[in-house]
Write a protein that holds these residues in place. Sequence first.
Motif, short mmCIF file in Angstrom:
data_model
loop_
_atom_site.label_atom_id
_atom_site.label_comp_id
_atom_site.label_asym_id
_atom_site.label_seq_id
_atom_site.Cartn_x
_atom_site.Cartn_y
_atom_site.Cartn_z
N THR A 505 17.66 -46.61 7.00
CA THR A 505 16.28 -46.41 6.59
C THR A 505 15.89 -44.93 6.65
OG1 THR A 505 15.72 -48.61 7.43
CG2 THR A 505 13.89 -47.08 7.03
N GLN A 514 17.32 -48.48 0.09
CA GLN A 514 17.07 -49.67 -0.74
C GLN A 514 17.77 -50.90 -0.17
OE1 GLN A 514 18.14 -49.03 -4.88
NE2 GLN A 514 18.57 -51.22 -5.17
N LEU A 515 18.97 -50.72 0.38
CA LEU A 515 19.75 -51.85 0.89
C LEU A 515 19.33 -52.29 2.29
CD1 LEU A 515 23.49 -51.26 -0.09
CD2 LEU A 515 22.03 -53.14 -0.78
N PRO A 517 16.63 -53.38 3.95
CA PRO A 517 15.96 -54.67 4.19
C PRO A 517 16.89 -55.85 3.91
CG PRO A 517 14.54 -53.20 2.95
CD PRO A 517 15.89 -52.57 2.95
N GLU A 518 17.71 -55.73 2.85
CA GLU A 518 18.61 -56.82 2.51
C GLU A 518 19.65 -57.04 3.59
OE1 GLU A 518 21.90 -57.89 -0.95
OE2 GLU A 518 20.37 -56.35 -1.33
N VAL A 519 20.20 -55.94 4.11
CA VAL A 519 21.20 -56.06 5.18
C VAL A 519 20.56 -56.60 6.45
CG1 VAL A 519 22.78 -54.75 6.65
CG2 VAL A 519 22.61 -54.22 4.22
N GLY A 521 18.31 -58.71 6.71
CA GLY A 521 18.15 -60.16 6.62
C GLY A 521 19.45 -60.92 6.71
N GLN A 522 20.60 -60.23 6.64
CA GLN A 522 21.88 -60.93 6.63
C GLN A 522 22.77 -60.58 7.84
OE1 GLN A 522 23.74 -60.10 2.86
NE2 GLN A 522 22.07 -61.02 1.66
N THR A 523 22.22 -59.87 8.80
CA THR A 523 23.05 -59.49 9.95
C THR A 523 23.54 -60.68 10.74
OG1 THR A 523 21.01 -59.20 11.25
CG2 THR A 523 21.96 -57.22 10.25
N GLN A 525 24.95 -63.20 9.65
CA GLN A 525 26.17 -63.74 9.07
C GLN A 525 27.44 -63.12 9.67
OE1 GLN A 525 26.03 -63.33 4.80
NE2 GLN A 525 23.90 -64.05 4.67
N LYS A 539 28.69 -54.84 -0.39
CA LYS A 539 27.43 -54.72 -1.12
C LYS A 539 27.35 -53.38 -1.86
CE LYS A 539 24.55 -57.77 1.71
NZ LYS A 539 24.18 -58.65 0.57
N ARG A 543 27.28 -52.60 -5.98
CA ARG A 543 26.26 -51.77 -6.65
C ARG A 543 26.93 -50.61 -7.38
NH1 ARG A 543 23.81 -55.35 -4.10
NH2 ARG A 543 21.57 -55.32 -3.60
#
Length: 877
Positions: A505, A514-515, A517-519, A521-523, A525, A539, A543
Amino acid sequence: MIHLSDTAARRPKVFMWMSGLLSALLIVLVVLPTLWPGSFGLLQPLRIDTDPENMLSEDEPVRVFHNRQKKDFALYDMVVVGVVNEDHPEGVFNQKSLNDIHALTEYAKSIQWQDEKGETQGVISVDLMAPSTVDNIEPGGPGVVKFEWLMKTPPLNEAEALANRAKAQNIPLLNGTIVSDDGKAVALYMPITAKNVSYNVVEKLKSKIAEFDGNDQYHITGLPVAQDTFGVEMFVQMAISAPLAMLLIFLLMWYFFKKVSLVVSPMIVAMVSVIGTMGLLVITGNTVHIMSSMIPIFIMPIAVLDAIHILSDFYDRYPQYRDRKQTLKHVMQELSKPMLFTTLTTAVGFGSLALTPIPPVQVFGVFVAIGVVMAWFFTITLIPAYIMLMPEERFADFGLDHSESDNNSLMARFLSSLGRLTYSGAKVIMILVFLLVGVAWVGVTKIVINDNPVKWFAPDHEIRVADRALNERFAGTYMAYLVLTGDQKELGLAGFSEKLIQDMTTSNLAPLQQLAPEVAGQTGQATDKEQLMSLLVQKVEDRLDKASDTDYDAWDKALSWVEGYLGRAETFKNPDVLRYMAGLQAYLQERGLVGKSNSLADVVKTVHRELFQGDPQAFRIPDSRGAVAETLITYQNSHRPQDLWHFVTPDYKKSNMWLQLKSGDNRDMAAVVDQVDRYFQDHPAPQGLTHDWFGLTYINVIWQDKMVSGMAEAFVGSFAIVLLMMTVLFRSLWWGILAMIPLAFTIGMIYGIIGLIGKDYDMPVAVLSALSLGLAVDYAIHFLARSREMRKKYPDWQTTAQAVFGEPARAITRNVIVVGVGFMPLLLAPLVPYQTVGVFISAILVLAGVASLTILPALIRIFESILFKEQKEKEVA
């Protein structure tokens, strides 16, 4: 005590035989296990230990850290051989000299043997540093570095010899280390399996060097060499200087007491006391350390002191009785209490050293205390026994000729005048004392705490000569190691994930922001850090594959950032960290105490330069972790890839900076430590970098500091105990304080003189306070005890002083002269600690005697009404 002396006088042969058999038994118990180790069960062989590292206990944190770092960085103690040629214009860089150096290096590789445990000892050949065993690093083409032996074979001509020098001077790791600063000398660094094998290694090297017939000068030095050589030579010293000292003491006593046969008795007491003390030390499993090697020198004067008091009183009193038994009875009645208390105070003084945090000093203090008690026992038994074994007719013309009065000798006349002077000039004497105390205080403030094992040898000793020669030409032969450690906090998966998202961030790369927030949410996993990073890499790669030409560079940089993220734990691949190290090295170089330093930064800069065709502008730290990693991988293609692990651990979380100092003095090492602390304070280190020290040069500073503080604490404690004992002895606080004044004056003056003459406060000087405490109080006890007894016979101090400055003062003066002068032969010793002890034993004895014979009577004169108040009241009543 009187009963014991009387028993010895009645059964002299029993006591003489018992002491002789005890001495013989202890000698046998020491010699046999030493000659045949392990053959006599629990009996311990004689063990020598001159390692200053053992001045610290095995569990001392700094020592534990030192040994752990040596293991982590695969470092060993080294023997340094410097080769100098003053005749050839190019120094040793000529065909003949380099051929000999090559031959010596090959021979050094073979110096190995099996010890009694079957372990290999000697030189560790794989890490030997010499022109023929180190790599020349140079370009091998664009982006290629070539590693080849600097001097694979001896040069065939002068041109090849000079070429070797040019190559070595081009490599920072070698210039100033292998090749001298002036380019005319060479140093060989030979790592050894253990410090205590250095003497044997050096002897083998000397035998090989003796085969060379050139003009080269070979100098061998290094702290392990100095320590091991000291261990060998201190035994030679004990066997020569101590007997010489005893011989001079014997001759002086012969002069005073006229009877050769009689003055043999103190020699017997001293010899039996030393044998008993050292025998107990060895058979109880204690090693003979640098400190304990001096025990005989401390025991001998103490053993002789009481014997001289007995002989002096016996010499003065025998003409009155003309009977040995009656004279001995009178003498022992007069001296029993003073001798007992001087023994106890001296034992307390040395025994207090058991409170210091230095194990060899503890052993030294305990066994000198034991030796003092032994000397007391043998004095009050063997002296009377020996006298009674002498035929009565031997004493026909023995003793002071009282018919001519007590003023019949130069000494008697001088002491009589001194007694009158202390009475009439008491206030003047005390004014002078206060002036001297002021001067002494100035000297004490100038004391410098410092030691250096190499300086334990006389200036013309070959080790000192080698030390000067090599440190004049090279960057320094004293090694200190600075360990740099990155942030050691290990984050769990949750903490790592949180920090990863935060770093993404706050990065300056838009794709990562950009990535994030997406990461985040998937930590959940991922099951570990590596899996999480693999998910992130996937990821970014997805991209990158879909990125437009405009965004491609940004996503490519994001991929490099992600791929290097896990590697951030490898602190010492970080260019910022390496630049910080280089800055610290430059800072230390500018300060002047560090002749040179080598670190991982030097390895990286050197290889980076050669990757760029040897361009001087490329001698720098590269800008990225990847480029740093490339230089390190390249370096591992050399002939000595293991050298990398001398500078950094394989996980790249800890690095070792080698500092070469031209001086092994503690104060210089301490100054370097302060400089490093100041640099870290003024220049905040990246990645939470911390630092610590190890190495023999640094350990010397630590044990010296511990000795100073420990000796101070021990002295204060023992001073208080002795004051209490004096108060009990004289049944008066005032007399107890009076007894301590010569001690305080003596110590103040001795240490004041040390500061004024610029003598370093080193190991031998540190223990002088204990010696001062024992010997200074000795004279004071004898003077005050005899004064109090004699005062009962006289109406005032003026008439009492005349009597006190008769036989009692003569006994003290004889002691001062005999023992004070007797230890001057130690000045001829090649070992400086023995010289120091010799000088200061003499100085302490003389000063303590003078203080007792001047300050005490002057104070008694001034405070006569207080000190003799009870006696005056009895006289009035």
